[in-house]
Scaffold this motif. Sequence first.
Motif, mmCIF file in Angstrom:
data_model
loop_
_atom_site.group_PDB
_atom_site.id
_atom_site.type_symbol
_atom_site.label_atom_id
_atom_site.label_comp_id
_atom_site.label_asym_id
_atom_site.label_seq_id
_atom_site.Cartn_x
_atom_site.Cartn_y
_atom_site.Cartn_z
ATOM 1 N N GLY A 154 0.827 -1.205 0.000
ATOM 2 C CA GLY A 154 0.000 0.000 0.000
ATOM 3 C C GLY A 154 0.853 1.243 0.000
ATOM 4 O O GLY A 154 2.090 1.179 -0.036
ATOM 5 N N ASP A 155 0.210 2.400 0.087
ATOM 6 C CA ASP A 155 0.919 3.670 -0.022
ATOM 7 C C ASP A 155 0.587 4.604 1.139
ATOM 8 O O ASP A 155 0.368 5.796 0.953
ATOM 9 N N THR A 156 0.543 4.034 2.335
ATOM 10 C CA THR A 156 0.331 4.826 3.546
ATOM 11 C C THR A 156 1.600 4.798 4.393
ATOM 12 O O THR A 156 2.221 3.739 4.551
ATOM 13 N N LEU A 157 1.993 5.944 4.917
ATOM 14 C CA LEU A 157 3.082 5.995 5.888
ATOM 15 C C LEU A 157 2.536 5.530 7.231
ATOM 16 O O LEU A 157 1.625 6.143 7.793
ATOM 17 N N LEU A 158 3.102 4.453 7.755
ATOM 18 C CA LEU A 158 2.621 3.807 8.971
ATOM 19 C C LEU A 158 3.605 3.999 10.109
ATOM 20 O O LEU A 158 4.819 3.982 9.919
ATOM 21 N N HIS A 159 3.078 4.138 11.306
ATOM 22 C CA HIS A 159 3.898 4.251 12.512
ATOM 23 C C HIS A 159 4.398 2.875 12.944
ATOM 24 O O HIS A 159 5.575 2.701 13.254
ATOM 25 N N TRP A 179 8.404 7.972 16.204
ATOM 26 C CA TRP A 179 8.225 7.477 14.833
ATOM 27 C C TRP A 179 9.520 6.810 14.357
ATOM 28 O O TRP A 179 10.057 7.130 13.302
ATOM 29 N N SER A 180 10.001 5.873 15.133
ATOM 30 C CA SER A 180 11.315 5.284 14.867
ATOM 31 C C SER A 180 11.269 4.014 14.037
ATOM 32 O O SER A 180 12.295 3.568 13.536
ATOM 33 N N MET A 181 10.074 3.413 13.880
ATOM 34 C CA MET A 181 9.969 2.154 13.143
ATOM 35 C C MET A 181 8.908 2.231 12.049
ATOM 36 O O MET A 181 8.024 1.389 11.949
ATOM 37 N N PRO A 182 8.966 3.249 11.203
ATOM 38 C CA PRO A 182 7.921 3.428 10.198
ATOM 39 C C PRO A 182 8.063 2.445 9.045
ATOM 40 O O PRO A 182 9.114 1.837 8.837
ATOM 41 N N CYS A 183 6.993 2.303 8.297
ATOM 42 C CA CYS A 183 7.079 1.613 7.021
ATOM 43 C C CYS A 183 5.971 2.136 6.120
ATOM 44 O O CYS A 183 5.088 2.881 6.555
ATOM 45 N N ARG A 184 6.015 1.754 4.871
ATOM 46 C CA ARG A 184 4.994 2.137 3.891
ATOM 47 C C ARG A 184 4.212 0.889 3.508
ATOM 48 O O ARG A 184 4.792 -0.111 3.082
ATOM 49 N N GLY A 185 2.879 0.944 3.673
ATOM 50 C CA GLY A 185 2.108 -0.241 3.374
ATOM 51 C C GLY A 185 0.615 0.003 3.380
ATOM 52 O O GLY A 185 0.157 1.154 3.265
ATOM 53 N N ALA A 186 -0.147 -1.065 3.550
ATOM 54 C CA ALA A 186 -1.603 -1.000 3.509
ATOM 55 C C ALA A 186 -2.133 -0.092 4.609
ATOM 56 O O ALA A 186 -1.656 -0.110 5.745
ATOM 57 N N ILE A 187 -3.166 0.661 4.303
ATOM 58 C CA ILE A 187 -3.688 1.693 5.184
ATOM 59 C C ILE A 187 -4.221 1.143 6.503
ATOM 60 O O ILE A 187 -4.281 1.854 7.507
ATOM 61 N N TRP A 188 -4.554 -0.125 6.558
ATOM 62 C CA TRP A 188 -5.193 -0.703 7.748
ATOM 63 C C TRP A 188 -4.197 -1.326 8.731
ATOM 64 O O TRP A 188 -4.596 -1.797 9.801
ATOM 65 N N LEU A 189 -2.901 -1.327 8.402
ATOM 66 C CA LEU A 189 -1.948 -2.077 9.218
ATOM 67 C C LEU A 189 -1.760 -1.499 10.621
ATOM 68 O O LEU A 189 -1.615 -2.250 11.585
#
Length: 269
Positions: A154-159, A179-189
């Motif tokens: 996905g294309d959401t910046l996740l915490h 915000w030390s362990m972010p990733c980019r992925g599905a909006i619901w994660l």
Amino acid sequence: MARQQWDQLPPALRNLITDHEGPFKDVQDPGAGSNADFAATLTAYDGSLAFCKGARLDTDQTGFLRNEIRLNQHLPRDLAPRLRWSAEADGWLVAAFDHVPGTSADLRPGSPDLPVIARTLTRMAKALTPCPPVNIQPATARWGRLLDPALIDGDTLLHTDMTHNNFLIADGHAQVVDWSMPCRGAIWLDTARMLVRLIRAGHTPTQAESWAAALPTWTEASPEAVDAFAAALAKLSRKLRDTSADAPHLAEMATASGAWVQHRLKQPQ
């Protein structure tokens, strides 16, 4: 390794912090949190506050802090504290942020903080989709070996680190820190990660999923994707529990994630 206290820091580093923040009368370790080699709230003589954290350049904590520094300009101002400055000195990376008032979120059943967390996760997802132009790890790389990567792409910046200590609540509003362990992925994660935290805090899996169902982000998740992610989290949590000594919270997370996946498996598909 234990977190360093102010008096244990190299003199050059203490001087650097003082040069940026001015003289201060008190240095208070926050107690909670683990992704830093030094962390403290600094109280100036005029009563103003700043939060400072540092990482030795020869430890893994440096990567966590660089993530925070790199992301900060892209985070909503109403949801995350502003970065004041960052610098390196004497083998350390250090950064200072605006101080966030409030107390850690109460995730237990019936807590008045639960609607605040729901609003905050919804606001985060809306503000951080599409993902800002910053180079971060994709969810497909972090968890893709445990499930079909397409299910979490996905294309959401996740915490991703949904611990209650990272949601500081005051006057019905939450600020999200670390915000030390972010990733980019599905909006619901992030909602899925919070769901496991709710189970750990005393919710049944049914109660936790009912809470999540009210969030717009959760409607984006297919049952297949949720089933696969729940199973992946349970597997990863068991591994962390079994390979980490003296970490009771990991055992609790393993129990919570295990309860969630068992609940998912029993549901009619």
